[in-house]
Design an enzyme around this catalytic site. Structure first.
Site, mmCIF file in Angstrom:
data_model
loop_
_atom_site.group_PDB
_atom_site.id
_atom_site.type_symbol
_atom_site.label_atom_id
_atom_site.label_comp_id
_atom_site.label_asym_id
_atom_site.label_seq_id
_atom_site.Cartn_x
_atom_site.Cartn_y
_atom_site.Cartn_z
ATOM 1 C CE LYS A 1 -5.976 11.575 -2.766
ATOM 2 N NZ LYS A 1 -5.252 10.510 -2.044
ATOM 3 N N GLY B 1 -3.423 1.461 -0.484
ATOM 4 C CA GLY B 1 -2.482 0.674 0.307
ATOM 5 C C GLY B 1 -2.405 -0.792 -0.068
ATOM 6 C CB ALA C 1 -5.407 4.533 -4.470
ATOM 7 N N GLY C 2 -3.144 2.243 -4.881
ATOM 8 C CA GLY C 2 -2.967 0.879 -5.349
ATOM 9 C C GLY C 2 -1.611 0.586 -5.959
ATOM 10 C CB ALA D 1 1.045 7.476 0.100
#
Lengths: 282, 90
Positions: free
Chosen positions: A123, A184, A210-211, A232
């Site tokens: 990644k 995040g 992401a986000g 995540a």
């Protein structure tokens, strides 16, 4: 007129290996990257996990078959145990290049990851700004091209720019991972139109990365045509990570099914759902 | 060539000072200065530092040293070595 309403982003296909054959639900369910079928459309990021015990339970609840790890210096804190947890659950390891700011750093990190984890997958993250952690498009494309040329299976974390996504695909990336919003941040998908454009025009799988803030963001990503979602922080830093992992599993599945079922077109005015004929005279 | 070919330089772990390190024996590993015995290899460093070589990779002077070459790659004065493994992330 087909009985099936068209959508703004079209319907039948999204990404490589993803052509939807409604007569064959099994084929439609497969999420394939670089010829490898993954069992789940939820890619798990391990960043922020509280402990290996929580990770184990989160992996199980998420149903994920692919999880990211970072590469860091060996220390006395017993790093490395994360690999044992993932392997025991049969989860494939996707090393990232988090923390790299140049193509050279990212390429070396990918090579180290290949040596450490015996995988060609990476990644690819090349960050351009410490505050927003947004990708550096120039360095990213450079690193992607170098790594593709060296036989890596490259999944680049990119901005939600359809042109950059296409360039990444052209240099040989196996997927593209556009951001919904900064890493995040939990701000969700700030530009759904761009994500839909990328998903519609890409011939490799699009993984929203992401986000993501909560489960409904993941559903939206799938409804927009993404092949998978990576999460995540929204799981690992939630109050109950294991419960949230289960919520995301259901959310990704719901979005996938809704996309296949085909949403109705948006209308400005109401359209009665009850019959207008046969109204009694009252 | 003692029994421990790799020794952290006493007193310099926190704030390394190159002047305290014999120039012909000093290497920097994961940001710390170490003295190594003449002839010590990358494999010696890994053995000293890592409980298991599984899931480990080594860069020496920004080049990957393949696992198969750890034992045959001698360390040289001034080498900068990074030994890395998996951490939660991404």
């Amino acid at each position: 007129m087909s009985g099936r309403p068209s959508t703004a982003t079209g319907d039948a296909t999204t990404a490589g290996g993803d052509a939807t054959t409604e007569a064959d639900p099994a084929a439609a369910a497969a999420f394939t990257v670089a010829g490898r079928a993954l069992g789940s459309r939820l890619v798990l990021g391990t960043g922020g996990i509280a402990s290996l015990e929580v990770l184990d339970a989160v992996v199980e609840a998420s149903g994920s078959s692919l999880a990211t790890v970072a590469l860091r210096r060996v220390d006395a804190a017993g790093r490395g145990g994360i690999l044992d947890v993932l392997r025991a659950r049969g989860v494939a390891v996707l090393p990232n290049t988090a923390g790299c700011f140049t193509a050279a750093e990212a390429v070396l990190t990918a090579k180290l990851a290949r040596e450490a984890f015996d995988t060609d997958w990476v990644k690819l993250e090349v960050i351009g700004d410490e505050d927003t952690l947004l990708p550096d498009a120039v360095e990213l494309l450079d690193a992607a091209e170098q790594l593709c040329d060296q036989g890596f299976v490259v999944l680049p974390y990119t901005t939600d720019d359809p042109v950059l996504a296409r360039r990444l695909e052209q240099v040989g990336c196996a997927a593209v991972m556009p951001l919904g919003s900064p890493i995040g941040s939990g701000l969700g998908i700030r530009n759904p139109h761009n994500i839909a454009l990328i998903a519609e025009r890409s011939s490799v799988p699009v993984v929203l990365d992401a986000g993501i803030g909560t489960a409904s963001d993941a559903t939206l990503a799938m409804e927009l045509g993404c092949a998978a979602v990576m999460v995540a922080t929204a799981i690992t830093r939630s109050r109950q990570p294991v419960r949230m992992a289960g919520a995301f599993r259901a959310a990704v599945e719901a979005g996938w099914q809704a996309r296949r079922a085909g949403r109705i077109p948006r209308r400005y005015l109401a359209r009665a759902s009850s019959p207008v004929e046969g109204m009694p005279e009252l | 060539m003692g029994e421990t070919p790799v020794q952290e330089v006493p007193g310099v772990g926190a704030s390394p000072s190159p002047s305290q390190v014999p120039s012909d024996l000093g290497v920097v590993m994961n940001g710390h200065e170490f003295v190594v015995a003449p002839g010590a290899t990358v494999a010696d460093l890994v053995r000293t530092w890592c409980p298991s070589p599984d899931g480990i990779a080594v860069a020496r002077n920004r080049e990957v040293v393949p696992r198969s070459q750890w034992g045959s790659t001698p360390l040289a004065a001034g080498d900068v070595v990074e030994i890395v493994t998996a951490a939660a992330g991404g």
